[in-house]
Scaffold this active site. Structure first.
Site, PDB file in Angstrom:
ATOM      1  N   GLY A   9      21.092  53.747 -74.838  1.00 62.21           N
ATOM      2  CA  GLY A   9      21.392  52.505 -74.130  1.00 62.21           C
ATOM      3  C   GLY A   9      20.820  52.381 -72.738  1.00 62.21           C
TER       4      GLY A   9
ATOM      5  N   GLU B 195      21.104  59.867 -77.376  1.00 58.22           N
ATOM      6  CA  GLU B 195      20.286  59.185 -78.401  1.00 58.22           C
ATOM      7  C   GLU B 195      19.477  58.063 -77.757  1.00 58.22           C
ATOM      8  OE1 GLU B 195      23.438  57.620 -80.788  1.00 58.22           O
ATOM      9  OE2 GLU B 195      23.820  59.487 -81.844  1.00 58.22           O
ATOM     10  N   PRO B 196      18.569  58.369 -76.843  1.00 63.69           N
ATOM     11  CA  PRO B 196      17.817  57.303 -76.187  1.00 63.69           C
ATOM     12  C   PRO B 196      16.687  56.778 -77.063  1.00 63.69           C
ATOM     13  CG  PRO B 196      17.054  59.416 -75.386  1.00 63.69           C
ATOM     14  CD  PRO B 196      18.163  59.708 -76.365  1.00 63.69           C
ATOM     15  N   GLY B 197      16.471  55.487 -77.039  1.00 60.61           N
ATOM     16  CA  GLY B 197      15.340  54.886 -77.734  1.00 60.61           C
ATOM     17  C   GLY B 197      14.445  54.182 -76.715  1.00 60.61           C
TER      18      GLY B 197
ATOM     19  N   CYS C 194       5.889  28.679 -88.063  1.00 56.64           N
ATOM     20  CA  CYS C 194       6.570  27.393 -88.200  1.00 56.64           C
ATOM     21  C   CYS C 194       8.049  27.512 -87.877  1.00 56.64           C
ATOM     22  CB  CYS C 194       6.365  26.866 -89.612  1.00 56.64           C
ATOM     23  SG  CYS C 194       4.631  26.900 -90.040  1.00 56.64           S
ATOM     24  N   GLU C 195       8.347  27.830 -86.620  1.00 56.39           N
ATOM     25  CA  GLU C 195       9.712  27.907 -86.101  1.00 56.39           C
ATOM     26  C   GLU C 195       9.632  27.544 -84.626  1.00 56.39           C
ATOM     27  OE1 GLU C 195      12.568  28.824 -87.658  1.00 56.39           O
ATOM     28  OE2 GLU C 195      11.726  29.679 -89.494  1.00 56.39           O
TER      29      GLU C 195
HETATM   30  C1  LIG Z   1      20.259  51.741 -81.217  1.00 53.36           C
HETATM   31  C2  LIG Z   1      21.026  52.976 -81.013  1.00 53.36           C
HETATM   32  C3  LIG Z   1      20.633  53.893 -80.035  1.00 53.36           C
HETATM   33  C4  LIG Z   1      19.453  53.668 -79.107  1.00 53.36           C
HETATM   34  O1  LIG Z   1      19.697  52.680 -78.153  1.00 53.36           O
HETATM   35  P1  LIG Z   1      18.650  52.438 -76.952  1.00 53.36           P
HETATM   36  O2  LIG Z   1      19.219  51.298 -76.211  1.00 53.36           O
HETATM   37  O3  LIG Z   1      17.331  52.128 -77.555  1.00 53.36           O
HETATM   38  O4  LIG Z   1      18.603  53.689 -76.126  1.00 53.36           O
HETATM   39  C5  LIG Z   1      21.349  55.067 -79.930  1.00 53.36           C
HETATM   40  N1  LIG Z   1      22.406  55.322 -80.728  1.00 53.36           N
HETATM   41  C6  LIG Z   1      22.827  54.457 -81.672  1.00 53.36           C
HETATM   42  C7  LIG Z   1      23.974  54.812 -82.523  1.00 53.36           C
HETATM   43  C8  LIG Z   1      22.153  53.254 -81.840  1.00 53.36           C
HETATM   44  O5  LIG Z   1      22.574  52.391 -82.760  1.00 53.36           O
END
Ligand SMILES: *Cc1c(COP(=O)(O)O)cnc(C)c1O
Length: 404
Positions: free
Chosen positions: A233, A268-270, A338-339
């Site tokens: 997050g 869990e960073p994305g 087309c949106e």
């Molecule tokens: C989407 C998600 C993340 C990653 O969130 P980011 O905002 O990209 O860091 C981590 N854990 C869980 C369970 C998620 O669903």
């Protein structure tokens, strides 16, 4: 990314040069930026060396995951497909956590067979299902429970996940029930409490509140968890106006938490790993004057980058070749789909563009390509990894024969 001789350049190669060779639209990712992001993330929390599991849903390209794996990261997956992709990229199963509210028994069975670190369950029914599948295989399975801490992440409502009205996690009562159930089960080894309160969080206070909520619950339940999974997050700067997440304060809050609870931390960073590494480059097909504004019709569309249409997200948009002449009318950057929501951004006083010019849409490494679709039967763009002046194709441009 910066301008060198008026040409927008990623690492040591100009976007124009890449476009000439590979066509448009294309996604490019900067390797050095990726490396910096991972190293900075580690540095921010180095005093307790967490297990960092990259959230694969933010970018599912196998070559990207492979690069991330080389830095020792694990993976957070939310479907059997993502689990397969993480394994294909060579991520050690012992560094994989499986999240999500609706894992099927087929997905659970696959995860058990692969012996991943944790299946993070989100309901009592899911725990029972894991128990059933584990029992049939005569195994004891490491699981986590995702708690909904009822904490407002102060982010967009569409990407908030930690409030009680959100579908994610379980409340305190169910949490207690799950602990009781697990204690009585020979096939469930409850090892982790997980939380993930939302995405694009720029204020450290929601994290502090979340830690406080978790701490209180741990004090009450008197159950010894080996891991606390704090989710991801962490937000990034999409515009120059965005403030930055204060990692120092988040780190201090965790250190305070760790004094009271001896556990191993998982993240869990994305977005914070891959978000600002990516750029979508697109060509202007037509320019249409509608009186008050001009429509800049691009060859990229909402199927290539859905965030603006889905969440009203704003991405910095830059000319690939810089000039000093400003447009008198506002420019509305749109795609050919087309949106009416197929629109990226409206900008005033943008530099004058002409047809066939290139524009760069910035910070699209996370939830860009991974959210793309074939809507309007459009093919998905090519993805490129840039290392200094080298360009590597990490996913080929889709062809119509793949679709038809
Ligand atoms: C989407 C998600 C993340 C990653 O969130 P980011 O905002 O990209 O860091 C981590 N854990 C869980 C369970 C998620 O669903």
């Amino acid at each position: 990314m910066r301008y060198i001789n008026k040409k927008l350049t990623i690492e040591k190669i100009s976007l124009q040069k890449i476009a000439k060779k590979y066509g448009t639209p294309f996604y490019s990712y900067s390797y050095s930026k990726l490396k910096d992001n991972i190293n900075n993330f580690k540095k921010n929390f180095k005093s307790f060396s967490p297990l960092i599991c990259f959230a694969v849903k933010s970018n599912t390209n196998v070559n990207i995951i492979r690069e991330i794996k080389k830095f020792g990261l694990g993976a957070d997956v939310v479907s059997i497909g993502e689990l397969m992709m993480a394994l294909k990229a060579g991520i050690n199963p012992n560094k994989i956590v499986f999240s999500g509210v609706g894992k099927t028994s087929n997905e659970i069975s696959f995860a058990i067979d692969k012996n991943i670190l944790l299946i993070n369950a989100e309901s009592l029914s899911e725990i029972k299902e894991i128990n059933k599948v584990a029992k049939s295989k005569n195994k004891k399975i490491r699981v986590g429970v995702r708690l909904n801490p009822n904490t407002d992440a102060k982010t967009l409502s569409q990407i908030s996940t930690g409030k009680k009205e959100n579908k994610f996690g379980v409340n305190k009562n169910t949490f207690n029930e799950i602990i009781k159930y697990s204690k009585n089960s020979k096939n469930i080894d409850l090892k982790c409490l997980s939380v993930h309160i939302g995405s694009q969080i720029l204020d450290h206070k929601p994290y502090e509140k979340m830690l406080e909520a978790v701490s209180q619950i741990l004090n009450k339940v008197r159950y010894k968890f080996e891991f606390i999974d704090l989710g991801g997050g962490m937000g990034i700067s999409y515009s120059d106006k965005n403030k930055k997440l204060n990692y120092k304060k988040y780190n201090s809050a965790i250190l305070k938490f760790l004094k009271r609870h001896k556990v191993k931390i998982i993240f869990e960073p994305g977005r914070s790993i891959i978000g600002d590494t990516g750029t979508l480059v697109s060509k202007v097909i037509y320019i249409k004057d509608s009186g008050r504004k001009k429509f800049i019709i691009l060859d990229a569309a909402m199927n290539d980058l859905m965030r603006p249409a889905l969440y009203g997200a704003i991405h910095r948009t830059l000319p690939v070749t810089k000039s000093n002449i400003r447009s008198k009318k506002p420019y509305e950057f749109v795609g050919p789909i087309c949106e009416s929501t197929d629109k990226f951004i409206t900008l005033k006083k943008f530099q004058v563009l002409k047809e066939k010019d290139l524009v760069a849409i910035c910070d699209v490494g996370a939830y860009g390509m991974s959210l793309s679709s074939n809507y309007n039967l459009r093919t998905k763009p090519i993805e490129l990894l840039i290392k200094e002046s080298k360009v590597k194709v990490i996913r080929k441009r889709q062809k119509h024969k793949d679709l038809i």
